[in-house]
Design a protein around this motif. Structure first.
Motif, PDB file in Angstrom:
ATOM      1  N   MET A  45       0.839  -1.198   0.000  1.00 31.28           N
ATOM      2  CA  MET A  45       0.000   0.000   0.000  1.00 31.28           C
ATOM      3  C   MET A  45       0.870   1.243   0.000  1.00 31.28           C
ATOM      4  O   MET A  45       1.723   1.366   0.876  1.00 31.28           O
ATOM      5  CB  MET A  45      -0.914   0.025   1.225  1.00 31.28           C
ATOM      6  N   PRO A  46       0.666   2.151  -0.878  1.00 29.02           N
ATOM      7  CA  PRO A  46      -0.245   2.159  -2.009  1.00 29.02           C
ATOM      8  C   PRO A  46       0.396   1.686  -3.311  1.00 29.02           C
ATOM      9  O   PRO A  46      -0.294   1.433  -4.296  1.00 29.02           O
ATOM     10  CB  PRO A  46      -0.624   3.631  -2.127  1.00 29.02           C
ATOM     11  N   ALA A  47       1.734   1.571  -3.322  1.00 34.11           N
ATOM     12  CA  ALA A  47       2.448   1.355  -4.589  1.00 34.11           C
ATOM     13  C   ALA A  47       2.073   0.038  -5.260  1.00 34.11           C
ATOM     14  O   ALA A  47       1.803   0.004  -6.462  1.00 34.11           O
ATOM     15  CB  ALA A  47       3.953   1.422  -4.354  1.00 34.11           C
ATOM     16  N   GLY A  48       2.043  -1.043  -4.519  1.00 38.08           N
ATOM     17  CA  GLY A  48       1.719  -2.340  -5.117  1.00 38.08           C
ATOM     18  C   GLY A  48       0.305  -2.396  -5.639  1.00 38.08           C
ATOM     19  O   GLY A  48       0.041  -2.896  -6.733  1.00 38.08           O
ATOM     20  N   MET A  49      -0.631  -1.876  -4.846  1.00 46.76           N
ATOM     21  CA  MET A  49      -2.031  -1.892  -5.256  1.00 46.76           C
ATOM     22  C   MET A  49      -2.250  -1.055  -6.516  1.00 46.76           C
ATOM     23  O   MET A  49      -2.950  -1.472  -7.433  1.00 46.76           O
ATOM     24  CB  MET A  49      -2.921  -1.370  -4.140  1.00 46.76           C
ATOM     25  N   MET A  50      -1.632   0.128  -6.587  1.00 48.33           N
ATOM     26  CA  MET A  50      -1.815   0.979  -7.755  1.00 48.33           C
ATOM     27  C   MET A  50      -1.140   0.392  -8.990  1.00 48.33           C
ATOM     28  O   MET A  50      -1.642   0.547 -10.102  1.00 48.33           O
ATOM     29  CB  MET A  50      -1.294   2.393  -7.476  1.00 48.33           C
ATOM     30  N   THR A  51      -0.029  -0.312  -8.791  1.00 54.59           N
ATOM     31  CA  THR A  51       0.625  -0.982  -9.922  1.00 54.59           C
ATOM     32  C   THR A  51      -0.301  -2.043 -10.491  1.00 54.59           C
ATOM     33  O   THR A  51      -0.507  -2.121 -11.712  1.00 54.59           O
ATOM     34  CB  THR A  51       1.957  -1.619  -9.478  1.00 54.59           C
ATOM     35  N   ILE A  52      -0.876  -2.861  -9.611  1.00 54.00           N
ATOM     36  CA  ILE A  52      -1.776  -3.931 -10.064  1.00 54.00           C
ATOM     37  C   ILE A  52      -3.021  -3.344 -10.732  1.00 54.00           C
ATOM     38  O   ILE A  52      -3.431  -3.804 -11.805  1.00 54.00           O
ATOM     39  CB  ILE A  52      -2.144  -4.841  -8.879  1.00 54.00           C
ATOM     40  N   ALA A  53      -3.625  -2.317 -10.125  1.00 56.16           N
ATOM     41  CA  ALA A  53      -4.815  -1.698 -10.709  1.00 56.16           C
ATOM     42  C   ALA A  53      -4.505  -1.111 -12.088  1.00 56.16           C
ATOM     43  O   ALA A  53      -5.292  -1.258 -13.027  1.00 56.16           O
ATOM     44  CB  ALA A  53      -5.360  -0.614  -9.781  1.00 56.16           C
ATOM     45  N   SER A  54      -3.354  -0.477 -12.227  1.00 56.13           N
ATOM     46  CA  SER A  54      -2.974   0.129 -13.511  1.00 56.13           C
ATOM     47  C   SER A  54      -2.721  -0.922 -14.577  1.00 56.13           C
ATOM     48  O   SER A  54      -3.144  -0.773 -15.729  1.00 56.13           O
ATOM     49  CB  SER A  54      -1.727   0.997 -13.324  1.00 56.13           C
ATOM     50  N   VAL A  55      -2.051  -2.009 -14.200  1.00 56.80           N
ATOM     51  CA  VAL A  55      -1.783  -3.087 -15.161  1.00 56.80           C
ATOM     52  C   VAL A  55      -3.092  -3.737 -15.603  1.00 56.80           C
ATOM     53  O   VAL A  55      -3.290  -4.020 -16.794  1.00 56.80           O
ATOM     54  CB  VAL A  55      -0.799  -4.117 -14.569  1.00 56.80           C
ATOM     55  N   PHE A  56      -4.016  -3.956 -14.663  1.00 51.65           N
ATOM     56  CA  PHE A  56      -5.310  -4.538 -15.035  1.00 51.65           C
ATOM     57  C   PHE A  56      -6.086  -3.613 -15.970  1.00 51.65           C
ATOM     58  O   PHE A  56      -6.721  -4.072 -16.916  1.00 51.65           O
ATOM     59  CB  PHE A  56      -6.149  -4.870 -13.802  1.00 51.65           C
ATOM     60  N   LEU A  57      -6.033  -2.304 -15.734  1.00 51.36           N
ATOM     61  CA  LEU A  57      -6.711  -1.372 -16.631  1.00 51.36           C
ATOM     62  C   LEU A  57      -6.079  -1.400 -18.017  1.00 51.36           C
ATOM     63  O   LEU A  57      -6.790  -1.403 -19.030  1.00 51.36           O
ATOM     64  CB  LEU A  57      -6.680   0.047 -16.061  1.00 51.36           C
ATOM     65  N   LEU A  58      -4.758  -1.456 -18.079  1.00 46.90           N
ATOM     66  CA  LEU A  58      -4.087  -1.550 -19.381  1.00 46.90           C
ATOM     67  C   LEU A  58      -4.472  -2.831 -20.109  1.00 46.90           C
ATOM     68  O   LEU A  58      -4.717  -2.817 -21.318  1.00 46.90           O
ATOM     69  CB  LEU A  58      -2.570  -1.468 -19.208  1.00 46.90           C
ATOM     70  N   LEU A  59      -4.543  -3.948 -19.380  1.00 46.12           N
ATOM     71  CA  LEU A  59      -4.965  -5.216 -19.997  1.00 46.12           C
ATOM     72  C   LEU A  59      -6.397  -5.126 -20.505  1.00 46.12           C
ATOM     73  O   LEU A  59      -6.710  -5.626 -21.593  1.00 46.12           O
ATOM     74  CB  LEU A  59      -4.817  -6.368 -19.015  1.00 46.12           C
ATOM     75  N   LYS A  60      -7.265  -4.480 -19.758  1.00 44.59           N
ATOM     76  CA  LYS A  60      -8.661  -4.310 -20.183  1.00 44.59           C
ATOM     77  C   LYS A  60      -8.723  -3.502 -21.482  1.00 44.59           C
ATOM     78  O   LYS A  60      -9.470  -3.828 -22.396  1.00 44.59           O
ATOM     79  CB  LYS A  60      -9.455  -3.615 -19.077  1.00 44.59           C
ATOM     80  N   ILE A  61      -7.912  -2.448 -21.568  1.00 45.11           N
ATOM     81  CA  ILE A  61      -7.903  -1.633 -22.782  1.00 45.11           C
ATOM     82  C   ILE A  61      -7.373  -2.445 -23.960  1.00 45.11           C
ATOM     83  O   ILE A  61      -7.936  -2.415 -25.061  1.00 45.11           O
ATOM     84  CB  ILE A  61      -7.063  -0.354 -22.566  1.00 45.11           C
ATOM     85  N   ILE A  62      -6.291  -3.196 -23.750  1.00 42.26           N
ATOM     86  CA  ILE A  62      -5.693  -3.992 -24.830  1.00 42.26           C
ATOM     87  C   ILE A  62      -6.658  -5.062 -25.319  1.00 42.26           C
ATOM     88  O   ILE A  62      -6.852  -5.244 -26.526  1.00 42.26           O
ATOM     89  CB  ILE A  62      -4.356  -4.602 -24.367  1.00 42.26           C
ATOM     90  N   VAL A  63      -7.300  -5.754 -24.393  1.00 40.50           N
ATOM     91  CA  VAL A  63      -8.260  -6.797 -24.774  1.00 40.50           C
ATOM     92  C   VAL A  63      -9.443  -6.166 -25.507  1.00 40.50           C
ATOM     93  O   VAL A  63      -9.915  -6.699 -26.517  1.00 40.50           O
ATOM     94  CB  VAL A  63      -8.720  -7.595 -23.537  1.00 40.50           C
TER      95      VAL A  63
END
Length: 108
Positions: free
Chosen positions: A80-98
């Motif tokens: 918190m907060p760095a790990g959580m924000m990294t994971i949230a950002s990567v998931f958002l990027l994956l959602k955009i790519i998919v």
């Protein structure tokens, strides 16, 4: 077009993290940067909602947060907060790519 609720949720998460950083640690920098990045994500989500191919601002915002917070996580190993924000950002990027790949496959 449907609203990009995931993107708007991400914008709210980033903004609230900045405000929480100010409340807990008195960090004005956290608040200002959190609100600016959250606003950028919200505008990017709105743009993506209007045209799913127009996701450059949301991608850039999430990518920047993923890199910056990922480096902070690697230096501190604090979730918190760095790990959580990294994971949230990567998931958002994956959602955009998919989502973009699905758009491409539907047009061919």
């Amino acid at each position: 077009m449907a609203l990009d609720w995931i993107g708007f949720g991400y914008a709210l998460l980033v903004s609230s993290g900045g405000v929480l950083g100010y409340v807990k640690a008195g960090s004005i920098t956290s608040m200002v940067v959190g609100l600016l990045v959250g606003l950028s994500a919200a505008v990017g989500s709105y743009m993506t909602s209007q045209n799913p191919r127009n996701s450059w601002l949301l991608q850039g915002t999430a990518g920047t947060v993923a890199v910056v917070m990922g480096l902070r996580f690697l230096m501190s190993f604090k979730f918190m907060p760095a790990g959580m924000m990294t994971i949230a950002s990567v998931f958002l990027l994956l959602k955009i790519i998919v989502g973009r790949s699905m758009l491409s496959s539907n047009n061919t």
